[in-house]
Motif scaffolding. Structure first.
Motif, PDB file in Angstrom:
ATOM      1  N   LEU A   6       0.846  -1.188   0.000  1.00  0.00           N
ATOM      2  CA  LEU A   6       0.000   0.000   0.000  1.00  0.00           C
ATOM      3  C   LEU A   6       0.885   1.243   0.000  1.00  0.00           C
ATOM      4  O   LEU A   6       2.042   1.191   0.411  1.00  0.00           O
ATOM      5  CB  LEU A   6      -0.884   0.023   1.247  1.00  0.00           C
ATOM      6  CG  LEU A   6      -1.928  -1.077   1.398  1.00  0.00           C
ATOM      7  CD1 LEU A   6      -2.551  -0.992   2.775  1.00  0.00           C
ATOM      8  CD2 LEU A   6      -2.979  -0.966   0.333  1.00  0.00           C
ATOM      9  N   PRO A   7       0.321   2.363  -0.425  1.00  0.00           N
ATOM     10  CA  PRO A   7       1.075   3.625  -0.289  1.00  0.00           C
ATOM     11  C   PRO A   7       1.343   3.933   1.189  1.00  0.00           C
ATOM     12  O   PRO A   7       0.560   3.566   2.072  1.00  0.00           O
ATOM     13  CB  PRO A   7       0.136   4.663  -0.898  1.00  0.00           C
ATOM     14  CG  PRO A   7      -0.809   3.900  -1.743  1.00  0.00           C
ATOM     15  CD  PRO A   7      -0.932   2.546  -1.132  1.00  0.00           C
ATOM     16  N   LEU A   9       1.057   6.559   2.997  1.00  0.00           N
ATOM     17  CA  LEU A   9       0.039   7.330   3.732  1.00  0.00           C
ATOM     18  C   LEU A   9      -1.131   6.460   4.152  1.00  0.00           C
ATOM     19  O   LEU A   9      -1.726   6.675   5.215  1.00  0.00           O
ATOM     20  CB  LEU A   9      -0.429   8.511   2.891  1.00  0.00           C
ATOM     21  CG  LEU A   9       0.622   9.602   2.682  1.00  0.00           C
ATOM     22  CD1 LEU A   9       0.085  10.705   1.781  1.00  0.00           C
ATOM     23  CD2 LEU A   9       1.079  10.158   4.002  1.00  0.00           C
ATOM     24  N   GLN A  10      -1.474   5.456   3.341  1.00  0.00           N
ATOM     25  CA  GLN A  10      -2.550   4.539   3.736  1.00  0.00           C
ATOM     26  C   GLN A  10      -2.101   3.641   4.887  1.00  0.00           C
ATOM     27  O   GLN A  10      -2.888   3.328   5.773  1.00  0.00           O
ATOM     28  CB  GLN A  10      -3.000   3.700   2.549  1.00  0.00           C
ATOM     29  CG  GLN A  10      -3.848   4.467   1.575  1.00  0.00           C
ATOM     30  CD  GLN A  10      -4.370   3.577   0.455  1.00  0.00           C
ATOM     31  OE1 GLN A  10      -3.932   2.448   0.282  1.00  0.00           O
ATOM     32  NE2 GLN A  10      -5.308   4.109  -0.298  1.00  0.00           N
ATOM     33  N   ILE A  11      -0.838   3.242   4.868  1.00  0.00           N
ATOM     34  CA  ILE A  11      -0.309   2.451   5.983  1.00  0.00           C
ATOM     35  C   ILE A  11      -0.291   3.294   7.253  1.00  0.00           C
ATOM     36  O   ILE A  11      -0.605   2.811   8.342  1.00  0.00           O
ATOM     37  CB  ILE A  11       1.100   1.924   5.654  1.00  0.00           C
ATOM     38  CG1 ILE A  11       1.049   0.976   4.471  1.00  0.00           C
ATOM     39  CG2 ILE A  11       1.709   1.212   6.850  1.00  0.00           C
ATOM     40  CD1 ILE A  11       2.404   0.518   3.988  1.00  0.00           C
ATOM     41  N   LEU A  13      -2.361   5.733   7.969  1.00  0.00           N
ATOM     42  CA  LEU A  13      -3.750   5.823   8.426  1.00  0.00           C
ATOM     43  C   LEU A  13      -4.182   4.530   9.113  1.00  0.00           C
ATOM     44  O   LEU A  13      -4.824   4.558  10.167  1.00  0.00           O
ATOM     45  CB  LEU A  13      -4.667   6.127   7.240  1.00  0.00           C
ATOM     46  CG  LEU A  13      -6.150   6.253   7.542  1.00  0.00           C
ATOM     47  CD1 LEU A  13      -6.412   7.454   8.429  1.00  0.00           C
ATOM     48  CD2 LEU A  13      -6.943   6.365   6.256  1.00  0.00           C
ATOM     49  N   LEU A  14      -3.815   3.388   8.547  1.00  0.00           N
ATOM     50  CA  LEU A  14      -4.134   2.103   9.151  1.00  0.00           C
ATOM     51  C   LEU A  14      -3.472   1.960  10.511  1.00  0.00           C
ATOM     52  O   LEU A  14      -4.092   1.486  11.474  1.00  0.00           O
ATOM     53  CB  LEU A  14      -3.698   0.966   8.220  1.00  0.00           C
ATOM     54  CG  LEU A  14      -3.877  -0.446   8.732  1.00  0.00           C
ATOM     55  CD1 LEU A  14      -5.350  -0.767   8.923  1.00  0.00           C
ATOM     56  CD2 LEU A  14      -3.235  -1.429   7.779  1.00  0.00           C
ATOM     57  N   SER A  15      -2.224   2.377  10.620  1.00  0.00           N
ATOM     58  CA  SER A  15      -1.525   2.272  11.895  1.00  0.00           C
ATOM     59  C   SER A  15      -2.168   3.160  12.957  1.00  0.00           C
ATOM     60  O   SER A  15      -2.258   2.770  14.122  1.00  0.00           O
ATOM     61  CB  SER A  15      -0.053   2.627  11.733  1.00  0.00           C
ATOM     62  OG  SER A  15       0.115   4.000  11.494  1.00  0.00           O
ATOM     63  N   ARG A  17      -5.319   3.977  13.131  1.00  0.00           N
ATOM     64  CA  ARG A  17      -6.557   3.307  13.545  1.00  0.00           C
ATOM     65  C   ARG A  17      -6.266   2.124  14.465  1.00  0.00           C
ATOM     66  O   ARG A  17      -6.980   1.891  15.437  1.00  0.00           O
ATOM     67  CB  ARG A  17      -7.337   2.856  12.326  1.00  0.00           C
ATOM     68  CG  ARG A  17      -7.933   4.009  11.570  1.00  0.00           C
ATOM     69  CD  ARG A  17      -8.674   3.552  10.355  1.00  0.00           C
ATOM     70  NE  ARG A  17      -9.247   4.692   9.646  1.00  0.00           N
ATOM     71  CZ  ARG A  17      -9.791   4.617   8.463  1.00  0.00           C
ATOM     72  NH1 ARG A  17      -9.856   3.464   7.823  1.00  0.00           N
ATOM     73  NH2 ARG A  17     -10.279   5.701   7.891  1.00  0.00           N
ATOM     74  N   ARG A  66       3.418   1.888  11.814  1.00  0.00           N
ATOM     75  CA  ARG A  66       3.781   3.302  11.762  1.00  0.00           C
ATOM     76  C   ARG A  66       5.264   3.465  11.432  1.00  0.00           C
ATOM     77  O   ARG A  66       5.638   4.317  10.621  1.00  0.00           O
ATOM     78  CB  ARG A  66       3.454   3.987  13.092  1.00  0.00           C
ATOM     79  CG  ARG A  66       3.826   5.453  13.128  1.00  0.00           C
ATOM     80  CD  ARG A  66       3.267   6.131  14.335  1.00  0.00           C
ATOM     81  NE  ARG A  66       1.820   6.227  14.267  1.00  0.00           N
ATOM     82  CZ  ARG A  66       1.168   7.201  13.646  1.00  0.00           C
ATOM     83  NH1 ARG A  66       1.826   8.146  13.047  1.00  0.00           N
ATOM     84  NH2 ARG A  66      -0.143   7.226  13.634  1.00  0.00           N
ATOM     85  N   ALA A  69       5.667   2.714   7.740  1.00  0.00           N
ATOM     86  CA  ALA A  69       5.182   3.819   6.908  1.00  0.00           C
ATOM     87  C   ALA A  69       6.153   4.990   6.927  1.00  0.00           C
ATOM     88  O   ALA A  69       6.427   5.601   5.889  1.00  0.00           O
ATOM     89  CB  ALA A  69       3.800   4.258   7.382  1.00  0.00           C
TER      90      ALA A  69
END
Length: 83
Positions: A6-7, A9-11, A13-15, A17, A66, A69
């Motif tokens: 994944l890009p 920034l998506q990682i 965001l996932l981290s 959350r 995190r 990413a």
């Protein structure tokens, strides 16, 4: 090489959350296991204690994501600065 394709920034965001979910599970488990232990049945008490184990595990997974990413963002920034 990276666990997620994944890009960054998506990682990130996932981290974020996962970090919030882990913190919520930990706090919920602590309140239920040690604050409401007299009112809970045995099954609910076991579940509450298991949340105190699952919460920190989710926190650790979120923290590692995190770090991944941030490393990917720094790696991408380094290649653009050279080129």
């Amino acid at each position: 090489m990276y666990p997620l394709n994944l890009p960054p920034l998506q990682i990130l965001l996932l981290s974020t959350r996962l970090l919030w979910a882990g913190l919520l599970l930990l706090i919920l488990g602590l309140v239920a296991a040690y604050g409401l232990d007299k009112q809970l049945s045995l099954a609910a008490l076991v579940l509450a204690h298991s949340l105190t184990l699952i919460g920190p595990s989710v926190l650790k997974i979120g923290y590692v994501l995190r770090l991944i990413a941030q490393a990917r963002l720094a790696e991408g920034a380094g290649t653009h600065a050279v080129a």
